[in-house]
Design a protein around this motif. Sequence first.
Motif, PDB file in Angstrom:
ATOM      1  N   GLY A 286      24.279  37.185  43.180  1.00  0.00           N
ATOM      2  CA  GLY A 286      25.546  37.103  42.066  1.00  0.00           C
ATOM      3  C   GLY A 286      24.939  36.941  40.529  1.00  0.00           C
ATOM      4  N   ASN A 287      23.726  36.628  40.458  1.00  0.00           N
ATOM      5  CA  ASN A 287      23.464  36.493  38.983  1.00  0.00           C
ATOM      6  C   ASN A 287      23.040  37.888  38.641  1.00  0.00           C
ATOM      7  N   ALA A 288      22.504  38.671  39.317  1.00  0.00           N
ATOM      8  CA  ALA A 288      22.152  39.792  38.918  1.00  0.00           C
ATOM      9  C   ALA A 288      23.351  40.781  38.528  1.00  0.00           C
ATOM     10  N   ALA A 289      24.606  40.434  39.409  1.00  0.00           N
ATOM     11  CA  ALA A 289      25.786  41.042  39.248  1.00  0.00           C
ATOM     12  C   ALA A 289      26.416  40.597  38.076  1.00  0.00           C
ATOM     13  N   ASN A 290      26.231  39.292  37.564  1.00  0.00           N
ATOM     14  CA  ASN A 290      26.786  38.859  36.388  1.00  0.00           C
ATOM     15  C   ASN A 290      26.083  39.525  35.257  1.00  0.00           C
ATOM     16  N   ALA A 291      24.742  39.730  35.350  1.00  0.00           N
ATOM     17  CA  ALA A 291      23.997  40.188  34.191  1.00  0.00           C
ATOM     18  C   ALA A 291      24.306  41.605  34.041  1.00  0.00           C
ATOM     19  N   LEU A 292      24.557  42.287  35.160  1.00  0.00           N
ATOM     20  CA  LEU A 292      25.173  43.715  34.904  1.00  0.00           C
ATOM     21  C   LEU A 292      26.447  43.725  34.281  1.00  0.00           C
ATOM     22  N   GLY A 293      27.291  42.886  34.566  1.00  0.00           N
ATOM     23  CA  GLY A 293      28.672  42.648  33.922  1.00  0.00           C
ATOM     24  C   GLY A 293      28.318  42.573  32.639  1.00  0.00           C
ATOM     25  N   ALA A 294      27.473  41.450  32.053  1.00  0.00           N
ATOM     26  CA  ALA A 294      27.476  41.137  30.640  1.00  0.00           C
ATOM     27  C   ALA A 294      26.819  42.356  30.092  1.00  0.00           C
ATOM     28  N   LEU A 295      25.916  43.194  30.684  1.00  0.00           N
ATOM     29  CA  LEU A 295      25.215  44.246  30.072  1.00  0.00           C
ATOM     30  C   LEU A 295      26.332  45.251  29.616  1.00  0.00           C
ATOM     31  N   HIS A 296      27.318  45.471  30.628  1.00  0.00           N
ATOM     32  CA  HIS A 296      28.522  46.577  30.330  1.00  0.00           C
ATOM     33  C   HIS A 296      29.168  45.914  29.485  1.00  0.00           C
ATOM     34  N   ALA A 297      29.609  44.529  29.595  1.00  0.00           N
ATOM     35  CA  ALA A 297      30.521  44.125  28.503  1.00  0.00           C
ATOM     36  C   ALA A 297      30.085  44.272  26.854  1.00  0.00           C
ATOM     37  N   GLU A 298      28.624  44.291  26.743  1.00  0.00           N
ATOM     38  CA  GLU A 298      28.056  44.388  25.525  1.00  0.00           C
ATOM     39  C   GLU A 298      28.086  45.773  24.966  1.00  0.00           C
ATOM     40  N   ARG A 299      28.192  46.628  26.003  1.00  0.00           N
ATOM     41  CA  ARG A 299      28.552  48.201  25.644  1.00  0.00           C
ATOM     42  C   ARG A 299      29.882  48.578  25.545  1.00  0.00           C
ATOM     43  N   GLY A 300      30.779  47.576  25.653  1.00  0.00           N
ATOM     44  CA  GLY A 300      32.150  47.948  25.681  1.00  0.00           C
ATOM     45  C   GLY A 300      32.778  48.537  27.019  1.00  0.00           C
ATOM     46  N   GLU A 301      31.947  48.537  28.042  1.00  0.00           N
ATOM     47  CA  GLU A 301      32.684  49.215  29.267  1.00  0.00           C
ATOM     48  C   GLU A 301      33.076  48.165  29.943  1.00  0.00           C
ATOM     49  N   THR A 302      34.502  47.585  29.536  1.00  0.00           N
ATOM     50  CA  THR A 302      35.179  46.333  30.223  1.00  0.00           C
ATOM     51  C   THR A 302      35.370  46.574  31.669  1.00  0.00           C
ATOM     52  N   GLN A 303      35.830  47.761  31.980  1.00  0.00           N
ATOM     53  CA  GLN A 303      36.364  47.941  33.244  1.00  0.00           C
ATOM     54  C   GLN A 303      35.143  47.605  34.141  1.00  0.00           C
ATOM     55  N   THR A 304      33.809  48.367  34.009  1.00  0.00           N
ATOM     56  CA  THR A 304      32.826  48.248  34.663  1.00  0.00           C
ATOM     57  C   THR A 304      32.219  46.713  34.767  1.00  0.00           C
ATOM     58  N   ALA A 305      32.323  46.135  33.524  1.00  0.00           N
ATOM     59  CA  ALA A 305      31.705  44.840  33.503  1.00  0.00           C
ATOM     60  C   ALA A 305      32.605  43.817  34.469  1.00  0.00           C
ATOM     61  N   GLU A 306      34.147  44.289  34.247  1.00  0.00           N
ATOM     62  CA  GLU A 306      34.838  43.310  35.232  1.00  0.00           C
ATOM     63  C   GLU A 306      34.436  43.573  36.668  1.00  0.00           C
ATOM     64  N   ARG A 307      34.355  44.587  36.985  1.00  0.00           N
ATOM     65  CA  ARG A 307      33.861  45.097  38.535  1.00  0.00           C
ATOM     66  C   ARG A 307      32.651  44.220  38.865  1.00  0.00           C
ATOM     67  N   TRP A 308      31.584  44.224  38.029  1.00  0.00           N
ATOM     68  CA  TRP A 308      30.502  43.514  38.309  1.00  0.00           C
ATOM     69  C   TRP A 308      30.703  41.956  38.478  1.00  0.00           C
ATOM     70  N   TYR A 309      31.416  41.500  37.641  1.00  0.00           N
ATOM     71  CA  TYR A 309      31.931  40.176  37.465  1.00  0.00           C
ATOM     72  C   TYR A 309      32.696  39.686  38.945  1.00  0.00           C
ATOM     73  N   ARG A 310      33.266  40.685  39.416  1.00  0.00           N
ATOM     74  CA  ARG A 310      33.934  40.328  40.534  1.00  0.00           C
ATOM     75  C   ARG A 310      32.836  40.440  41.945  1.00  0.00           C
ATOM     76  N   ALA A 311      31.993  41.252  41.687  1.00  0.00           N
ATOM     77  CA  ALA A 311      31.034  41.037  42.632  1.00  0.00           C
ATOM     78  C   ALA A 311      30.439  40.035  42.762  1.00  0.00           C
ATOM     79  N   ALA A 312      30.091  39.400  41.701  1.00  0.00           N
ATOM     80  CA  ALA A 312      29.408  38.232  41.515  1.00  0.00           C
ATOM     81  C   ALA A 312      29.871  37.006  42.134  1.00  0.00           C
ATOM     82  N   MET A 313      31.481  37.253  42.069  1.00  0.00           N
ATOM     83  CA  MET A 313      32.425  35.993  42.418  1.00  0.00           C
ATOM     84  C   MET A 313      32.198  36.412  44.250  1.00  0.00           C
ATOM     85  N   ASP A 314      32.440  37.561  44.888  1.00  0.00           N
ATOM     86  CA  ASP A 314      32.130  37.804  46.126  1.00  0.00           C
ATOM     87  C   ASP A 314      31.024  37.438  46.578  1.00  0.00           C
TER      88      ASP A 314
END
Length: 606
Positions: A286-314
């Motif tokens: 989950g920590n890696a999924a959050n890191a991916l989410g943050a990386l995509h969020a920084e790039r402005g790719e919010t949909q991808t970021a949200e997908r990874w944050y949801r993966a972290a929750m899962d």
Amino acid sequence: MDVMGDKATLFETGRFVQPSSREDTDTPDETGEIADEAAEELRQRLAAEAGDAEAMSVLGAMLLRRGDLDGAEPHLRAATAAGDRAAANNLGVLLHQRGYADEAAGWWRIAAVAGSTAAAHALGRHHRERGDEPAAEYWLRQSAEQGHTLGAYALADLLEHRGDAGAEHWMRAAAERGHREAAYRLARALDRKAAREADDDGAPVPDEAEQWYLQAAARGHRRAALHLGTILEKRGELKEAGRWYLTSAKDGEARAACALGFLLRDAGDTENAAVWWLRAAQDGDGNAANALGALHAERGETQTAERWYRAAMDAGDVNGAYNLGLLCAEQGRTPHAEQWYRRAAYAGHQEAANALAILLLRAGDETGAEPWFSKAAEAGSVDAAFNLGILHAGRGEEQAALRWYERAAAAGHTEAALQVGMARLRDGDDQEAERHLRCAAGGGSAEAAYRLATVLDARRPPEPAHELGEPVHRRSECEEWYERAASQGHRRAQVRVGMHAAARGDVVEAARWYREAAEAGSRNGAFNLGLLLAREGSDPEAVVWWTRAADAGHGRAALRLALVYARRGELAEGQRWADRAVSLGPASVAERAARLRDALRQELSA
């Protein structure tokens, strides 16, 4: 303890024995594999048919090793009947593989009584699997005391499960004989013991524990490699840490892949960091999924970021919900942000509880916000404790506010330390005020640095006089704090630094600081700059800065302007600025300005 059953191989259980020079070993003697296996089997078969008991035992072991249980059994039984203890042990292994555990135990007992350490180990494990711990301990101890590595490890595992102090001795014995899991577990035990004694989870790992981690990692233990990487990273040995993280990650340790990703990111290599985070996230980290989410969020790719944050929750990582809340809040999706913050807060995420409280407070729901601030603060959120202080201060509940400020300040919150310092100044407790202001100033607060400087300045004795009557200037601590605050853009500190420079006769330095403060909106800075320029003969520029100061409400600047215009003969303009000075004050300035105004009025009416 290894799991028995279909998934356990003969090598994992340690129950298989290949006789070599009539001595028991933990695994088949692999030296014979160098020769042609078929020829070796034929040689052993011929010897077995001729009645050689040792050949029967070896042939049975070879067939058992190959999985040919039907072919192995008669040879092992024949060798066992001839008194071969290795064959008795291996017959027990065969029967255990067939599911005849009790019959297997009978043959292991025969072999163990005959001195087979491998059989004693197998028998001990058999009894433990059935819950007979006294019998298990007896046979495992027999095996361990005769030097059997797996016996020592199994005995240590049993004793550790019971909380027996003797566990460390046998774990160490197994580790010293090369058992990698024992080395890892011994390292973990030493690590935890040191942390307990230091009463700090962040205590340095003992050298001995690190050595055992290294031994286990060198033998391919992926979790030991992960821990070793963590130790080295904390020590700043990033290259070595990365090497062990890589070793562990390649062996399938998701946490190591995640840690390697962070190491690469910190080195500026976000591309390869993302590769390892992706690998770890796909393995359920989950920590890696959050890191991916943050990386995509920084790039402005919010949909991808949200997908990874949801993966972290899962994956069970509550940070995923918190990060989703942050993402929604940044997008202005307040209801969704509140939903995710609540989910994380109910799961015990203290920063989510604090963020939820802030969200509710901004919406005007102070009643709903306060319990979440309290919950977060009680869970250890320093920001929440500070926010509770602000909440109580806003209601005029100064004592309650101070308690929360003190709690946050004790945990290192800079602004909270400033608030405590200010409160102590109001109470007249200069010593406590200084202590807290130093903490806040050291944490980077410009206001705290300025306030600390004023406290020290008030205590400073008068400058000693030189023999010839000239003052001797010595740089004081308060000046250092004024300069620190000034360099951070604190306008009042900039004025004070300018005043100290002027007192030293450094007009250029004084003008620089006055100008910087004035341009940032300080009326005192503008007034002092005007005085400095006037003394240097630059009256027109001085008027410009006095005008700026007077327009900002500086009474003395208005009086100076009134005098300048009066000297120029512009009596009406002088009277206007005198009126302005009277209204601005302070009293001494207003009195002088009134006299000047009246004189100018008389001149104008004459």
